[in-house]
Write an enzyme that holds these catalytic residues in place. Sequence first.
Site, PDB file in Angstrom:
ATOM      1  N   LYS A  62      45.098 118.151  45.996  1.00 47.88           N
ATOM      2  CA  LYS A  62      43.949 118.235  46.897  1.00 47.88           C
ATOM      3  C   LYS A  62      43.280 116.869  47.015  1.00 47.88           C
ATOM      4  O   LYS A  62      43.199 116.129  46.030  1.00 47.88           O
ATOM      5  CB  LYS A  62      42.984 119.283  46.329  1.00 47.88           C
ATOM      6  CG  LYS A  62      41.730 119.551  47.128  1.00 47.88           C
ATOM      7  CD  LYS A  62      40.913 120.619  46.400  1.00 47.88           C
ATOM      8  CE  LYS A  62      39.613 120.927  47.111  1.00 47.88           C
ATOM      9  NZ  LYS A  62      38.825 121.947  46.357  1.00 47.88           N
TER      10      LYS A  62
ATOM     11  N   SER B 233      38.271 125.543  49.491  1.00 49.73           N
ATOM     12  CA  SER B 233      38.389 124.206  50.048  1.00 49.73           C
ATOM     13  C   SER B 233      39.751 123.555  49.804  1.00 49.73           C
ATOM     14  O   SER B 233      40.013 122.461  50.292  1.00 49.73           O
ATOM     15  CB  SER B 233      37.293 123.302  49.466  1.00 49.73           C
ATOM     16  OG  SER B 233      37.357 123.263  48.048  1.00 49.73           O
TER      17      SER B 233
ATOM     18  N   SER C  67      37.905 128.327  45.688  1.00 47.80           N
ATOM     19  CA  SER C  67      38.607 127.329  46.483  1.00 47.80           C
ATOM     20  C   SER C  67      40.082 127.160  46.190  1.00 47.80           C
ATOM     21  O   SER C  67      40.781 126.470  46.915  1.00 47.80           O
ATOM     22  CB  SER C  67      37.913 125.963  46.343  1.00 47.80           C
ATOM     23  OG  SER C  67      36.673 125.992  47.003  1.00 47.80           O
TER      24      SER C  67
END
Length: 583
Positions: A110, A191, A230
């Site tokens: 990420k 996210s 997330s």
Amino acid sequence: MSIPLFTNGQKSGVTLNTLRDVATKNNIKLAPEDEQAYLTVLQGAEMTSQTVFDLPDYVDPRLAPVPTVGGERTYWRSASNSLNAWSHQCNLQAENPVSDLLKGRTVVVKDNYSVGGLPYTAGIPAKLLSKDGVYPISQIDAPTVQRVLEAGATLRGTSTCENYSLCPMSYTSANGAVHNPWLPNYNTGGSSSGSACLLALRNAREAGVPGLENAGDDIDLAMGGDQAASIRVPASYCGVYGLKPTHGLVPYTGIAGLHPMIDYSGPMARTVEDIALLLTAVAGYDGLDPRMNAEAPLRDQVKSYHKELKDFTDSNMKGRGLRVGIISESLTLPGTEPEVAAVVKEAATRHFTEAGATVSEVSVPMHLLGPLIWMAAVRNHMAKLSVGGRVPDILHHNMPHFTPRWPPDQEMYEELTNGNPAVLTVIFGETFLSERFGMEVQAKAHRHVFELRAAYDRVLQDYDILITPTAHTVAPPHPDMRAEKDGGSSVMDKLKLAIGSTSNTNPFNASGHPALSVPCGWATAADGKSKLPVGMQIIGKRWDEMGVLKAAKAFEQGGGGLGKWPGLATVEGSSTLTCSASK
């Protein structure tokens, strides 16, 4: 009395007027006879702080980038990225890996992870992340990045991260909205949006989903981050696996966080075996992360999760003797789609029973309070930490390249109110809650976190694992990202997409229990015809990731899983990507 001098001979600029202004801001009127003493102290504070500020920077050598094949690290942005899942691509391999655990496997992290030599975005517009409006280059490798490389993997780059990691949907990143591989113009969840998308991309291609020719490379394994959902909501929306480990099992050093109490780094993959493999590679104490307490294992004491899982699978024990409790409150939370709840309940009951487990519903009333406790425990000072880059009070090795803009200003408001209004709700909430409640509500909420943990612990004495839906719906469509005055979605329309989406997941960020999202079937999308993946959350005892992994495998052995793709419905506007969701 003489004015204190700095080490370079410069005199302090702190005057009585400075002191009086500071006192006024603290609601204090100084007695004249006290002023000189406090002035001297303030001048000394300026002197010591300025001296440290002027020192050359220090970065712990344990965070030095791993030497990689070819020496200098290079990166690029691919033109084939129609789903917006890639941030920056690279092709990094350790010069001298210490094991072959991940040899031959491709990994993405990420884009709030530090990867030395690559631009760092955290999904934030560059003008809010640096003074010159250019993304900074990471100076360090996060320990998880080091461990992936040292295990022989090929690091293929960074995946799109939602703006400040502050959205469970996938429309907020400065990189543009990330599209669900199973259905154009639908959310992947956030996210860790890009990580989930790149994993599901291969599954969708193998299933024959059309329109993915220009989506670029897919990958084998991914690392995500999770503060409320997330890792798990993107995994649920995309039909892959995502593990939020026990708090402190996997280091969070070198990763932009929201609040140390709720920050988690964890593996994402297409199979439970790969979750176990990647967890073996990245878990264990790093000597730098204050989230890792005395219970965290040292690196040489980390379990071989992948080997234990293989032994379990080979034993053909399945779920014999496993006690499974479906949290009844999780099936009827406000906003829960009845079809999603039914898919999870039916899949858990049927497939765990087929594997030889005992399945029943169990009431955990505190589960309903979990989201409120989570919010009250962190929201009255999360803005300065997550958006402002404030260093937590406990010793913490922050990232030298991460210096987001703070305090907020009008330009920031205008950028975020269209791009990610959730960030503004955190900023406004911190100001309001701090003034309205002071520290009292947060202090009380922290005590209730222990109560919440105890409530789950009590139930886990009678059950080996607990089950909930991961998300309360399948992936919703993207909002229209044009300005509202131009016909785009309103602030409230954007905010409503996220409401309730983390109610089953964020309680476990507060309590610290491990939680794995497992694909368990399909449910109807908002278009009324198409189908999208449903995720089932498996929760275990703290530090019992092995029990969670075994339960996920038993579910599979009982016939559970995502199942065959039902096909793409022919619905107007759903067959191709539109520009309304891009930024």
